[in-house]
Design a protein around this motif. Structure first.
Motif, mmCIF file in Angstrom:
data_model
loop_
_atom_site.group_PDB
_atom_site.id
_atom_site.type_symbol
_atom_site.label_atom_id
_atom_site.label_comp_id
_atom_site.label_asym_id
_atom_site.label_seq_id
_atom_site.Cartn_x
_atom_site.Cartn_y
_atom_site.Cartn_z
ATOM 1 N N GLU A 68 0.832 -1.198 0.000
ATOM 2 C CA GLU A 68 0.000 0.000 0.000
ATOM 3 C C GLU A 68 0.875 1.260 0.000
ATOM 4 O O GLU A 68 0.611 2.212 -0.722
ATOM 5 C CB GLU A 68 -0.926 0.027 1.220
ATOM 6 C CG GLU A 68 -2.246 -0.699 1.010
ATOM 7 C CD GLU A 68 -2.126 -2.194 1.204
ATOM 8 O OE1 GLU A 68 -1.086 -2.634 1.738
ATOM 9 O OE2 GLU A 68 -3.061 -2.921 0.806
ATOM 10 N N ASP A 118 2.357 1.807 -3.332
ATOM 11 C CA ASP A 118 1.335 2.240 -4.290
ATOM 12 C C ASP A 118 1.015 3.725 -4.164
ATOM 13 O O ASP A 118 0.450 4.326 -5.074
ATOM 14 C CB ASP A 118 0.030 1.458 -4.065
ATOM 15 C CG ASP A 118 0.090 0.079 -4.703
ATOM 16 O OD1 ASP A 118 1.066 -0.155 -5.435
ATOM 17 O OD2 ASP A 118 -0.815 -0.728 -4.464
ATOM 18 N N SER A 119 1.317 4.305 -3.011
ATOM 19 C CA SER A 119 0.959 5.704 -2.800
ATOM 20 C C SER A 119 1.789 6.633 -3.689
ATOM 21 O O SER A 119 1.428 7.781 -3.908
ATOM 22 C CB SER A 119 1.181 6.087 -1.341
ATOM 23 O OG SER A 119 2.571 6.182 -1.087
ATOM 24 N N VAL A 168 -4.128 -8.519 2.957
ATOM 25 C CA VAL A 168 -4.872 -8.072 4.147
ATOM 26 C C VAL A 168 -6.223 -8.785 4.211
ATOM 27 O O VAL A 168 -6.617 -9.309 5.258
ATOM 28 C CB VAL A 168 -5.068 -6.537 4.117
ATOM 29 C CG1 VAL A 168 -5.814 -6.086 5.355
ATOM 30 C CG2 VAL A 168 -3.734 -5.836 4.029
ATOM 31 N N GLY A 169 -6.926 -8.853 3.067
ATOM 32 C CA GLY A 169 -8.229 -9.509 3.025
ATOM 33 C C GLY A 169 -8.100 -11.019 3.186
ATOM 34 O O GLY A 169 -8.895 -11.656 3.876
ATOM 35 N N ASP A 181 -10.379 -8.216 -5.861
ATOM 36 C CA ASP A 181 -10.774 -6.853 -5.552
ATOM 37 C C ASP A 181 -9.562 -5.923 -5.497
ATOM 38 O O ASP A 181 -9.584 -4.809 -6.010
ATOM 39 C CB ASP A 181 -11.482 -6.869 -4.192
ATOM 40 C CG ASP A 181 -12.421 -5.706 -4.055
ATOM 41 O OD1 ASP A 181 -13.101 -5.398 -5.056
ATOM 42 O OD2 ASP A 181 -12.466 -5.111 -2.979
ATOM 43 N N ALA A 182 -8.482 -6.410 -4.872
ATOM 44 C CA ALA A 182 -7.296 -5.574 -4.702
ATOM 45 C C ALA A 182 -6.539 -5.402 -6.010
ATOM 46 O O ALA A 182 -5.853 -4.404 -6.216
ATOM 47 C CB ALA A 182 -6.379 -6.189 -3.653
ATOM 48 N N GLN A 217 -7.856 -5.134 -8.988
ATOM 49 C CA GLN A 217 -8.590 -4.317 -9.964
ATOM 50 C C GLN A 217 -8.019 -2.905 -10.121
ATOM 51 O O GLN A 217 -7.653 -2.281 -9.145
ATOM 52 C CB GLN A 217 -10.036 -4.175 -9.520
ATOM 53 C CG GLN A 217 -10.923 -5.266 -10.067
ATOM 54 C CD GLN A 217 -12.330 -5.208 -9.498
ATOM 55 O OE1 GLN A 217 -12.719 -4.220 -8.890
ATOM 56 N NE2 GLN A 217 -13.082 -6.272 -9.679
ATOM 57 N N LYS A 242 -13.576 3.225 -5.238
ATOM 58 C CA LYS A 242 -12.765 2.206 -4.589
ATOM 59 C C LYS A 242 -11.468 2.911 -4.207
ATOM 60 O O LYS A 242 -10.793 3.499 -5.050
ATOM 61 C CB LYS A 242 -12.479 1.105 -5.601
ATOM 62 C CG LYS A 242 -11.931 -0.142 -5.018
ATOM 63 C CD LYS A 242 -11.976 -1.225 -6.092
ATOM 64 C CE LYS A 242 -10.678 -1.981 -6.136
ATOM 65 N NZ LYS A 242 -10.227 -2.514 -4.876
ATOM 66 N N ASN A 290 -8.060 2.752 -1.279
ATOM 67 C CA ASN A 290 -7.419 2.079 -0.139
ATOM 68 C C ASN A 290 -6.695 3.068 0.761
ATOM 69 O O ASN A 290 -5.942 2.680 1.639
ATOM 70 C CB ASN A 290 -6.474 0.975 -0.621
ATOM 71 C CG ASN A 290 -5.247 1.522 -1.335
ATOM 72 O OD1 ASN A 290 -5.069 2.733 -1.452
ATOM 73 N ND2 ASN A 290 -4.399 0.642 -1.810
ATOM 74 N N PHE A 318 -4.379 5.062 -0.124
ATOM 75 C CA PHE A 318 -3.026 5.346 -0.583
ATOM 76 C C PHE A 318 -2.951 5.619 -2.081
ATOM 77 O O PHE A 318 -2.483 6.655 -2.503
ATOM 78 C CB PHE A 318 -2.085 4.196 -0.193
ATOM 79 C CG PHE A 318 -1.885 4.120 1.285
ATOM 80 C CD1 PHE A 318 -0.980 4.956 1.913
ATOM 81 C CD2 PHE A 318 -2.639 3.262 2.057
ATOM 82 C CE1 PHE A 318 -0.811 4.929 3.293
ATOM 83 C CE2 PHE A 318 -2.474 3.221 3.432
ATOM 84 C CZ PHE A 318 -1.560 4.057 4.044
ATOM 85 N N SER A 319 -3.433 4.663 -2.887
ATOM 86 C CA SER A 319 -3.360 4.900 -4.325
ATOM 87 C C SER A 319 -4.530 5.784 -4.764
ATOM 88 O O SER A 319 -5.401 6.114 -3.970
ATOM 89 C CB SER A 319 -3.365 3.564 -5.067
ATOM 90 O OG SER A 319 -4.332 2.706 -4.534
ATOM 91 N N ARG A 346 -10.725 5.241 -7.439
ATOM 92 C CA ARG A 346 -11.246 4.887 -8.756
ATOM 93 C C ARG A 346 -12.765 4.825 -8.677
ATOM 94 O O ARG A 346 -13.321 4.261 -7.740
ATOM 95 C CB ARG A 346 -10.689 3.515 -9.168
ATOM 96 C CG ARG A 346 -10.725 3.240 -10.646
ATOM 97 C CD ARG A 346 -9.788 2.081 -10.976
ATOM 98 N NE ARG A 346 -10.002 0.941 -10.091
ATOM 99 C CZ ARG A 346 -11.016 0.084 -10.237
ATOM 100 N NH1 ARG A 346 -11.872 0.213 -11.221
ATOM 101 N NH2 ARG A 346 -11.164 -0.926 -9.401
ATOM 102 N N ARG A 402 -9.248 -1.198 8.696
ATOM 103 C CA ARG A 402 -8.365 -2.362 8.806
ATOM 104 C C ARG A 402 -8.154 -3.007 7.443
ATOM 105 O O ARG A 402 -7.054 -3.373 7.090
ATOM 106 C CB ARG A 402 -8.947 -3.377 9.792
ATOM 107 C CG ARG A 402 -8.761 -2.972 11.236
ATOM 108 C CD ARG A 402 -7.329 -3.272 11.701
ATOM 109 N NE ARG A 402 -7.119 -2.830 13.058
ATOM 110 C CZ ARG A 402 -6.539 -1.673 13.374
ATOM 111 N NH1 ARG A 402 -6.104 -0.864 12.434
ATOM 112 N NH2 ARG A 402 -6.375 -1.325 14.632
ATOM 113 N N GLN A 403 -9.257 -3.150 6.685
ATOM 114 C CA GLN A 403 -9.149 -3.767 5.358
ATOM 115 C C GLN A 403 -8.832 -2.716 4.289
ATOM 116 O O GLN A 403 -8.668 -3.056 3.125
ATOM 117 C CB GLN A 403 -10.455 -4.464 4.979
ATOM 118 C CG GLN A 403 -10.980 -5.426 6.023
ATOM 119 C CD GLN A 403 -10.281 -6.764 5.978
ATOM 120 O OE1 GLN A 403 -9.729 -7.119 4.954
ATOM 121 N NE2 GLN A 403 -10.284 -7.476 7.077
#
Lengths: 454, 314
Positions: A128, A131-132, A414-415, A451-452, A454, B61, B63, B65-66, B69, B276-277
């Motif tokens: 993550e 990715d930022s 994580v998921g 999901d992650a 995508q 969507k 997270n 950080f990125s 979308r 958390r997720q």
């Protein structure tokens, strides 16, 4: 100061009081409000450390993720570094109330453009953070820097610091799972100390023999978090199973190997009732120190308190399957961030490269009872003292060799971890069968991975 | 100023008054706005604007950080097939079903008991209200101490009495009951205070007349007091329902949604999803649905109260 994203280990996680009067929509959107006000670009091209002018005055912000007791050691090291380099000022703070909270703090700081130069991070956050687009790319710098001796860090630690092949920081804390046993309880049950080549059948017999009179043979986590999940992985790997398929896009643990692994734990927890099932991940350590748990499957972070409590203990590597004693390792990181400022990037790198050298590591990790970061540390006088102070620590160090397989660093982990943790907790509490639990976890994990991606 | 000008020049009355009124109205408007502005900025900045962002987020969507979308109604579609979300809804419903009736009835009975002139009444009233002031973190810590299966007070008492030891917060079938008990401990004071206030408005003449007519104390309570505090009851039911739906802090400080997810309530679930997720979009979507459900339930409760009592609820 912890090994997994959800388990607090030594660090106190007494939460700040939170009143949820207006619901979460506001809180979630609050961070977006910041996003709207803050920088919208995610940096330009990566900052080149070569372009730095090392003599210019520079101020670095460092979120250490430490609690009060360990922050003291960082502060001492900061003073040393500043004395050696008078043009560098370092503002070191914990960054958040608990290490767990640091991730949310980082997310908000990216949105607000107030992120630090360096932060502590759990290995599981690496994808993550990378990715930022706010992290420095240290791949070339490290390749061109012989003094950094990158190979001295363990394979798992190096892999975790480089999600997607791009190195974003240095290992900060390394650990692994082994067995810490209470010699007194072992003797009471008429058992010999375990040998390195012991098997899970031996482990089960030992636990069964020690159980009774308010004593549990061993402990497992049923919190459903990563602390629950990662205790399954060594068994899975020893049986020849894998977490993900070759493409890293789908779960592969719902296999005969996975079933064998989980069945071993289930039999102990449900059939033998020789396992203390910890809902919180915080209670097994204190129970061990009250002579209520015979063998604790845990990491080196429990040694410090066990020595303090005056328990007569020993350490042995994990039981094996067909001679395979693979364990799991949870490296944490120092992540470096890009502020489009070559001087800040240069000194961030210099600081952390210096911090992770043996001399400084002895004043941080060894002082805290953590494992040394580098393999070369075992030859240092500091480590000799450390071994005397924390008996058994050398077993954990040697056990790093068994940490051959890194945990996946894909974003969907994580998921996946949450799905597996939940299923393992259900099985250990006798709520469902091994087959059903793994099938359900695999389905949820596949969704999370899809999901992650995508 | 405009007013004094109007008075000083009477011959120009018609035009001056018109212009003066306009100026006056405008300056009053400006003054009003100046007074209201700080509150408006706070409400828009911290309430409406974030809520609008949450709406946008629910369609994305992200997270944390990125780059976010846009995914349209995907998050809502995902809710429809999320069995864990359904489970969380059931847990919330179970909690509400256990907590709400007991808190309303218990609060009313406590208020009736405290609504009299006896020695040390101030002390009793304070004692009932003090737990309400304690933060949920404190309540949670207390629950961990009292209901700890190994060293907790309750299991120690059970041991002395020869009763079997219980798992309490570590037993999936008992954890929710413990949470309800701790919530009642914390919240009864609030309900009691509301009812105490309402009891002051109960018509004493009516009560005395009933007594003269031979009504017993319980009859007077049932047929006079209870109907007369109906507006307070409506308020308490709505308020406590909203509190139940938003249950989070106590779960966070005690069970973290466990054991085996038995105490994962809706708000805890959405927090877990978001923070958390790292599914901030999905978390926001749940938050929005939760908001709509809460709103609808409140409106229904208000409507029922109006039809039954023909009164304006408090």
């Amino acid at each position: 100061m912890s090994h997994t994203p959800t388990s607090p280990s030594r660090r106190s996680v007494i939460p700040r009081g939170r009143r949820w009067v207006a619901g979460l929509a506001v809180a979630v959107a609050g961070s977006l409000l910041l996003a709207a006000c803050g920088e919208s670009t995610t940096g330009g091209p990566a900052t080149d450390l070569e372009k730095a002018s090392p003599d210019d005055k520079v101020t670095l912000t460092w979120w250490t993720g430490q609690d009060d007791s360990s922050e003291v050691y960082i502060d001492k090291l900061v003073d040393q570094f500043e004395a050696e380099h008078p043009n560098v000022t370092i503002k070191a703070t914990p960054g958040s109330a608990t290490t767990d909270d640091l991730l949310g703090q980082l997310s908000a700081s990216f949105a607000g453009g107030t992120y630090p130069d360096i932060s502590y991070a759990y290995g599981s956050w690496a994808s993550e953070l990378a990715d930022s687009g706010r992290t420095l790319d240290l791949t070339d710098t490290i390749a061109g820097d012989e003094d950094v001796s990158w190979d001295e860090f363990s394979e798992a630690a190096r892999a975790t610091a480089a999600p997607g092949g791009k190195t974003i920081g240095f290992p900060a804390v390394v650990d692994n799972l082994a067995v810490v046993y209470n010699k007194e309880l072992l003797a009471d049950a008429g058992l010999d100390e375990p040998s390195p080549d012991w098997t899970w059948d031996d482990f089960r017999d030992y636990a069964k023999a020690m159980t009774g009179d308010g004593v549990y043979g061993t402990n497992l986590s049923v919190s459903g978090g990563e602390d629950t999940t990662w205790r399954l992985w060594p068994l899975l790997w020893q049986n020849g199973g894998e977490i993900l398929d070759d493409d890293q896009t789908a779960a592969a643990f719902d296999s005969p190997e996975g079933e064998a692994a989980l069945e071993t734990l289930r039999a102990m927890a449900v059939d033998d009732k020789s396992v203390y099932l910890d809902q919180t991940d915080e209670k097994y350590g204190p129970l061990f120190r009250e002579n209520r748990i015979g063998m604790m499957v845990t990491g080196p972070w429990e040694i410090y308190d066990t020595v303090k409590a005056g328990i007569d203990y020993g350490v042995q590597q994990l039981p094996g399957t067909d001679g395979d004693h693979t364990t799991v390792s949870g490296p944490d990181l120092w992540v470096l961030y890009d502020h489009q400022d070559a001087n800040r990037a240069y000194w961030s790198y210099e600081l952390i490269a210096w911090l992770t050298q043996n001399d400084q590591d002895a004043q941080f990790n060894l002082a805290l009872g953590n494992l040394p970061l580098r393999s070369s540390a075992v030859d240092t006088p500091a480590f000799a003292t450390f071994k005397e102070e924390y008996p058994g620590a050398e077993v954990f160090v040697a056990n790093q060799e068994n940490a051959t397989i890194p945990r996946p660093t894909v974003a969907g982990y994580v998921g996946l971890s949450s799905a597996v943790g939940r299923s393992v907790a259900e099985v250990l509490q006798g709520a469902t069968s091994v087959e059903d639990a793994l099938a359900e976890a695999a389905e949820k994990a596949d969704n999370a991975l899809k999901d992650a991606a995508q | 100023m405009a007013r004094s000008a109007t008075v000083a020049v009477p011959e120009d009355a018609s035009t001056a008054t018109g212009a003066g009124r306009r100026t006056q109205r405008r300056s009053e408007q400006l003054a009003g706005m100046a007074f209201v502005a700080p509150a408006v900025i706070v409400i828009v900045g911290l309430g409406i604007f974030p809520a609008a962002w949450a709406t946008l987020l629910a369609l994305q969507k992200w997270n944390g950080f990125s780059e976010p979308r846009f995914v349209g109604a995907d998050n809502f579609e995902r809710m429809s097939r999320d069995t864990d979300l359904v489970a969380a809804a059931w847990h919330t419903l179970l909690y509400t079903g256990l907590f709400m009736p007991v808190s309303v009835v218990g609060g009313l009975l406590l208020a009736a008991a405290l609504n009299r002139r006896i020695r040390f009444m101030g002390l009793y009233r304070t004692a009932i209200f003090v737990p309400y002031v304690a933060s949920a973190a404190v309540t949670g810590l207390l629950a961990n101490f009292v209901f700890n299966p190994e060293v907790g007070v309750v299991n120690n008492v059970f041991r002395v009495l020869g009763l079997p030891q219980q798992g309490w917060l570590e037993d999936p079938s008992q954890a929710m009951v413990v949470l309800v008990i701790m919530s009642l401990w914390g919240q009864l004071g609030f309900v009691t205070v509301i009812y105490l206030a309402a009891l002051q408005d109960v018509d004493t003449a009516c009560l005395e007349a009933a007594e003269v007519d031979g009504a017993s104390a319980s009859q007077r309570f049932r047929h006079i007091t209870v109907p007369q505090v109906a507006p307070a009851t409506a308020f308490v039911v709505i308020w406590q329902t909203i509190q139940c739906i938003q249950l989070f802090d106590l779960v966070y400080t005690t069970t973290r949604g466990g054991p085996i997810g038995a105490t994962t309530t809706l708000v805890y679930y959405l927090w877990e999803q978001a923070f958390r997720q790292l599914s901030f979009g999905y978390g926001s979507a749940i938050a929005w649905v939760l908001f709509v459900v809460t709103m609808v339930m409140t409106l229904v409760l208000v409507a029922i109260q109006r039809r039954r009592g023909g009164e304006q609820p408090a």
